[in-house]
Motif scaffolding. Structure first.
Motif, PDB file in Angstrom:
ATOM      1  N   ASN A  49       0.815  -1.229   0.000  1.00 55.23           N
ATOM      2  CA  ASN A  49       0.000   0.000   0.000  1.00 55.23           C
ATOM      3  C   ASN A  49       0.843   1.272   0.000  1.00 55.23           C
ATOM      4  O   ASN A  49       0.609   2.183   0.777  1.00 55.23           O
ATOM      5  N   PHE A  50       1.836   1.314  -0.876  1.00 53.96           N
ATOM      6  CA  PHE A  50       2.673   2.499  -1.064  1.00 53.96           C
ATOM      7  C   PHE A  50       3.337   2.987   0.222  1.00 53.96           C
ATOM      8  O   PHE A  50       3.471   4.180   0.435  1.00 53.96           O
ATOM      9  N   GLY A  51       3.734   2.062   1.093  1.00 53.84           N
ATOM     10  CA  GLY A  51       4.534   2.475   2.243  1.00 53.84           C
ATOM     11  C   GLY A  51       4.154   1.902   3.583  1.00 53.84           C
ATOM     12  O   GLY A  51       4.548   2.437   4.611  1.00 53.84           O
ATOM     13  N   LYS A  52       3.428   0.794   3.617  1.00 54.34           N
ATOM     14  CA  LYS A  52       3.017   0.222   4.896  1.00 54.34           C
ATOM     15  C   LYS A  52       3.689  -1.125   5.136  1.00 54.34           C
ATOM     16  O   LYS A  52       4.048  -1.838   4.205  1.00 54.34           O
ATOM     17  N   ILE A  53       3.807  -1.455   6.421  1.00 56.70           N
ATOM     18  CA  ILE A  53       4.263  -2.783   6.816  1.00 56.70           C
ATOM     19  C   ILE A  53       3.069  -3.722   6.662  1.00 56.70           C
ATOM     20  O   ILE A  53       1.974  -3.406   7.129  1.00 56.70           O
ATOM     21  N   PRO A  54       3.240  -4.876   6.025  1.00 57.38           N
ATOM     22  CA  PRO A  54       2.124  -5.813   5.901  1.00 57.38           C
ATOM     23  C   PRO A  54       1.592  -6.235   7.279  1.00 57.38           C
ATOM     24  O   PRO A  54       2.376  -6.359   8.242  1.00 57.38           O
ATOM     25  N   ALA A  55       0.294  -6.466   7.378  1.00 58.55           N
ATOM     26  CA  ALA A  55      -0.345  -6.796   8.661  1.00 58.55           C
ATOM     27  C   ALA A  55       0.271  -8.038   9.308  1.00 58.55           C
ATOM     28  O   ALA A  55       0.525  -8.050  10.519  1.00 58.55           O
ATOM     29  N   ASN A  78       9.241   2.633  -8.231  1.00 64.17           N
ATOM     30  CA  ASN A  78       8.215   3.557  -8.721  1.00 64.17           C
ATOM     31  C   ASN A  78       7.513   4.278  -7.573  1.00 64.17           C
ATOM     32  O   ASN A  78       6.862   5.295  -7.799  1.00 64.17           O
ATOM     33  N   TRP A  79       7.635   3.760  -6.346  1.00 64.28           N
ATOM     34  CA  TRP A  79       6.992   4.374  -5.188  1.00 64.28           C
ATOM     35  C   TRP A  79       7.814   5.514  -4.607  1.00 64.28           C
ATOM     36  O   TRP A  79       7.458   6.085  -3.580  1.00 64.28           O
ATOM     37  N   GLY A  80       8.930   5.852  -5.271  1.00 62.54           N
ATOM     38  CA  GLY A  80       9.742   6.985  -4.837  1.00 62.54           C
ATOM     39  C   GLY A  80      10.244   6.839  -3.415  1.00 62.54           C
ATOM     40  O   GLY A  80      10.847   5.839  -3.062  1.00 62.54           O
ATOM     41  N   ARG A  81       9.972   7.844  -2.576  1.00 57.47           N
ATOM     42  CA  ARG A  81      10.474   7.829  -1.201  1.00 57.47           C
ATOM     43  C   ARG A  81       9.866   6.706  -0.362  1.00 57.47           C
ATOM     44  O   ARG A  81      10.369   6.405   0.718  1.00 57.47           O
ATOM     45  N   ALA A  99      18.949  -3.851   7.450  1.00 65.40           N
ATOM     46  CA  ALA A  99      20.030  -4.523   6.725  1.00 65.40           C
ATOM     47  C   ALA A  99      20.085  -4.120   5.261  1.00 65.40           C
ATOM     48  O   ALA A  99      21.139  -3.754   4.756  1.00 65.40           O
ATOM     49  N   PHE A 100      18.925  -4.172   4.553  1.00 68.31           N
ATOM     50  CA  PHE A 100      18.990  -4.058   3.097  1.00 68.31           C
ATOM     51  C   PHE A 100      17.612  -3.766   2.537  1.00 68.31           C
ATOM     52  O   PHE A 100      16.600  -4.105   3.141  1.00 68.31           O
ATOM     53  N   LYS A 101      17.593  -3.154   1.349  1.00 73.79           N
ATOM     54  CA  LYS A 101      16.364  -2.947   0.579  1.00 73.79           C
ATOM     55  C   LYS A 101      16.633  -3.419  -0.839  1.00 73.79           C
ATOM     56  O   LYS A 101      17.719  -3.195  -1.366  1.00 73.79           O
ATOM     57  N   PHE A 102      15.652  -4.056  -1.446  1.00 70.43           N
ATOM     58  CA  PHE A 102      15.808  -4.501  -2.829  1.00 70.43           C
ATOM     59  C   PHE A 102      14.505  -4.316  -3.571  1.00 70.43           C
ATOM     60  O   PHE A 102      13.434  -4.244  -2.981  1.00 70.43           O
ATOM     61  N   GLU A 103      14.609  -4.237  -4.892  1.00 75.62           N
ATOM     62  CA  GLU A 103      13.430  -4.037  -5.721  1.00 75.62           C
ATOM     63  C   GLU A 103      12.875  -5.361  -6.192  1.00 75.62           C
ATOM     64  O   GLU A 103      13.629  -6.246  -6.637  1.00 75.62           O
ATOM     65  N   LEU A 104      11.557  -5.507  -6.063  1.00 72.62           N
ATOM     66  CA  LEU A 104      10.807  -6.682  -6.529  1.00 72.62           C
ATOM     67  C   LEU A 104      11.410  -7.971  -5.976  1.00 72.62           C
ATOM     68  O   LEU A 104      11.408  -8.172  -4.766  1.00 72.62           O
ATOM     69  N   SER A 105      11.949  -8.867  -6.818  1.00 71.02           N
ATOM     70  CA  SER A 105      12.547 -10.101  -6.290  1.00 71.02           C
ATOM     71  C   SER A 105      14.071 -10.016  -6.247  1.00 71.02           C
ATOM     72  O   SER A 105      14.741 -11.003  -5.952  1.00 71.02           O
ATOM     73  N   GLY A 106      14.618  -8.846  -6.506  1.00 68.82           N
ATOM     74  CA  GLY A 106      16.053  -8.628  -6.410  1.00 68.82           C
ATOM     75  C   GLY A 106      16.830  -9.181  -7.583  1.00 68.82           C
ATOM     76  O   GLY A 106      16.409 -10.108  -8.257  1.00 68.82           O
ATOM     77  N   THR A 107      17.983  -8.601  -7.817  1.00 68.16           N
ATOM     78  CA  THR A 107      18.907  -9.078  -8.843  1.00 68.16           C
ATOM     79  C   THR A 107      19.914 -10.013  -8.174  1.00 68.16           C
ATOM     80  O   THR A 107      19.970 -10.097  -6.937  1.00 68.16           O
ATOM     81  N   MET A 108      20.739 -10.688  -8.962  1.00 69.51           N
ATOM     82  CA  MET A 108      21.793 -11.516  -8.376  1.00 69.51           C
ATOM     83  C   MET A 108      22.746 -10.650  -7.557  1.00 69.51           C
ATOM     84  O   MET A 108      23.233 -11.080  -6.511  1.00 69.51           O
ATOM     85  N   GLU A 109      22.991  -9.449  -8.001  1.00 73.86           N
ATOM     86  CA  GLU A 109      23.839  -8.532  -7.232  1.00 73.86           C
ATOM     87  C   GLU A 109      23.209  -8.236  -5.873  1.00 73.86           C
ATOM     88  O   GLU A 109      23.892  -8.222  -4.848  1.00 73.86           O
TER      89      GLU A 109
END
Length: 135
Positions: A49-55, A78-81, A99-109
């Protein structure tokens, strides 16, 4: 043995975790309702939901935050900040190092970077250090 606890709605986090486990042999458990962890570990979740922790993640954090060394989140740039901001919010609310943030399912990197962070950046079980906050 490193333990990962994860929440996945669309399968992105599940794919990320599957690759991490395949490479490392670490144990991973999908979060379930009313789950209480016995082994301390690391949380990987998603942002909704564009910035919430899942229930379900929030419930898990309420019951288990004292057993977590770090929190990581997936998101969509795409959700920016609000990109992967669930990790920021969980870190602040429950005093768990980010620890970390990644987009979608992440790249190998992304996967390799996450593995290196978890292997080399968390130093003790006391969580007294914020050394993980490098995302």
């Amino acid at each position: 043995m490193i333990h990962l606890y994860f929440d996945s709605k669309t399968g992105n986090v599940q794919r990320f975790i599957d690759k991490v486990v395949q490479i490392t042999g670490w144990q991973a458990s999908k979060i379930q309702k009313d789950m209480i962890v016995e082994e301390s570990g690391h949380l990987v979740t998603f942002t909704t939901n564009f910035g919430k922790i899942p229930a379900l993640t929030e419930e898990f954090l309420t019951q288990n935050s004292n057993r977590l060394f770090s929190v990581t989140s997936s998101g969509n740039r795409n959700w920016g900040r609000n990109f992967a901001v669930a990790a920021d919010k969980a870190s602040a609310m429950y005093d768990i190092p980010l620890a970390f943030k990644f987009e979608l399912s992440g790249t190998m990197e992304d996967i390799n970077q996450f593995i290196e962070i978890i292997k080399n950046q968390y130093y003790d079980s006391k969580r007294g250090s914020k050394k993980l906050d490098i995302a």
